[in-house]
Design a protein around this motif. Structure first.
Motif, mmCIF file in Angstrom:
data_model
loop_
_atom_site.group_PDB
_atom_site.id
_atom_site.type_symbol
_atom_site.label_atom_id
_atom_site.label_comp_id
_atom_site.label_asym_id
_atom_site.label_seq_id
_atom_site.Cartn_x
_atom_site.Cartn_y
_atom_site.Cartn_z
ATOM 1 N N ALA A 265 -43.077 23.776 -67.853
ATOM 2 C CA ALA A 265 -42.759 23.204 -66.544
ATOM 3 C C ALA A 265 -41.256 23.218 -66.288
ATOM 4 C CB ALA A 265 -43.304 21.782 -66.455
ATOM 5 N N LEU A 266 -40.465 22.902 -67.311
ATOM 6 C CA LEU A 266 -39.005 22.959 -67.150
ATOM 7 C C LEU A 266 -38.558 24.375 -66.793
ATOM 8 C CD1 LEU A 266 -37.976 20.783 -70.238
ATOM 9 C CD2 LEU A 266 -37.639 20.156 -67.842
ATOM 10 N N ARG A 267 -39.130 25.352 -67.472
ATOM 11 C CA ARG A 267 -38.767 26.747 -67.205
ATOM 12 C C ARG A 267 -39.214 27.163 -65.803
ATOM 13 N NH1 ARG A 267 -40.847 28.381 -71.197
ATOM 14 N NH2 ARG A 267 -39.021 28.541 -72.529
ATOM 15 N N GLU A 268 -40.418 26.810 -65.433
ATOM 16 C CA GLU A 268 -40.961 27.193 -64.137
ATOM 17 C C GLU A 268 -40.098 26.665 -62.999
ATOM 18 O OE1 GLU A 268 -43.400 28.592 -61.081
ATOM 19 O OE2 GLU A 268 -43.389 29.128 -63.221
ATOM 20 N N HIS A 269 -39.566 25.464 -63.161
ATOM 21 C CA HIS A 269 -38.826 24.837 -62.070
ATOM 22 C C HIS A 269 -37.310 24.869 -62.272
ATOM 23 C CE1 HIS A 269 -42.545 23.560 -60.196
ATOM 24 N NE2 HIS A 269 -42.973 23.177 -61.383
ATOM 25 N N GLY A 270 -36.847 25.609 -63.283
ATOM 26 C CA GLY A 270 -35.416 25.813 -63.466
ATOM 27 C C GLY A 270 -34.649 24.549 -63.789
ATOM 28 N N LEU A 271 -35.219 23.710 -64.660
ATOM 29 C CA LEU A 271 -34.595 22.439 -64.993
ATOM 30 C C LEU A 271 -34.083 22.441 -66.433
ATOM 31 C CD1 LEU A 271 -37.266 20.090 -63.395
ATOM 32 C CD2 LEU A 271 -34.894 20.382 -62.595
#
Length: 289
Positions: free
Chosen positions: A67-73
């Motif tokens: 999820a962090l990777r998907e949303h660039g966080l």
């Protein structure tokens, strides 16, 4: 295990080579919404990253990093050992949680370190352990000013800072307001030293009778909020004048029972997400100038 992505977007508040990177706490929210929905909401709100304790299961850790990777966080990790307080067991447990966090390559580790009743030498050994792991990995480890930990009070932390040159803090000064039952006007020397050694800020607003006001936007807390802003301003100013590249700030208003509640129903008196969003937007506007 998959390492979290490094955030390649330009942090907010970038000016004169200095930037502030804003993180949202996962505390009380990610578990309710699920990692993908939580991270989407965090990104849309304008944060740069998430600060979280590592999930206990491998599967949930994979969902988190995806999820962090998907949303660039970006990722900051909260570490602490909450098991058997017997010192040898605590030491090994603390070492283990730090070693588990390092392969995720977070921007930083925020550590809740030691115990308020351990001796200076026992707590120092834990701080030295964290420093050894930090230097070997290249990942900074900051020690959060926190009730029940070695740095639970301003005057106690002052001695650690004076005697341990490598010690860097995550400043959550809301705890000290509560511990000292004051806005720390009689602790100015200790507070000034702590501000000078702050590497990360937990932006929660405390008061003399609690570590969290019910709603930081409420007018009755105006003076308390202004005092916290004064402390945070000093940290930001010091980072800028010292030529440091970046400062991290985590909006960290928590859920019940940190959030005050109504009796019998335990319904929160304010909305946790909105309290953190208020702080995020206030600070982004304040430090973009």
């Amino acid at each position: 295990m998959t390492a979290a992505p490094q955030n390649e977007t330009l942090p907010h508040g970038t000016r004169d080579g200095f930037s502030i990177k804003y993180y949202c706490t996962s505390w009380g929210m990610a578990a309710n919404w699920g990692w993908d929905a939580f991270c989407q909401k965090v990104k849309q709100a304008g944060y740069d990253g998430v600060e979280t304790a590592l999930p206990s299961s491998h599967e949930e850790r994979e969902r988190m990093t995806a999820a962090l990777r998907e949303h660039g966080l970006a990722l900051g990790i909260l570490c602490g050992y909450w098991g058997d307080p017997t010192y040898p067991t605590h030491t090994q447990g603390y070492k283990t949680v730090l070693e588990e966090a390092l392969p995720f390559k977070p921007d930083y580790i925020n550590s809740q370190t030691g115990k308020d009743y351990y001796s200076f030498e026992q707590n120092k050994a834990l701080l030295d352990l964290a420093e050894t792991l930090s230097r070997a990995s290249g990942i900074p480890i900051y020690h959060e000013t926190h009730r029940s930990r070695f740095n639970f009070a301003a005057h106690i932390t002052k001695e650690f800072l004076e005697r341990i040159g490598h010690l860097s803090l995550t400043l959550d000064i809301s705890h000290w307001c509560n511990v000292h039952e004051s806005m720390l006007r009689d602790q100015q020397e200790a507070v000034a030293l702590a501000l000078s050694r702050t590497a990360h800020i937990h932006a929660r607003v405390g008061h003399p009778h609690g570590p969290q006001v019910n709603d930081p936007a409420a007018p009755e807390w105006k003076n308390v909020l202004e005092q916290h802003l004064h402390w945070w301003d000093a940290v930001v100013a010091q980072h800028r004048t010292q030529g440091k590249a970046q400062l991290g700030i985590t909006a960290e208003f928590g859920p019940p029972d940190y959030m005050p509640t109504l009796p019998y129903t335990r319904q929160p008196l304010a909305d946790q997400w909105q309290a953190n969003a208020f702080i995020l937007n206030l600070l982004k506007a304040r430090y973009a100038k």
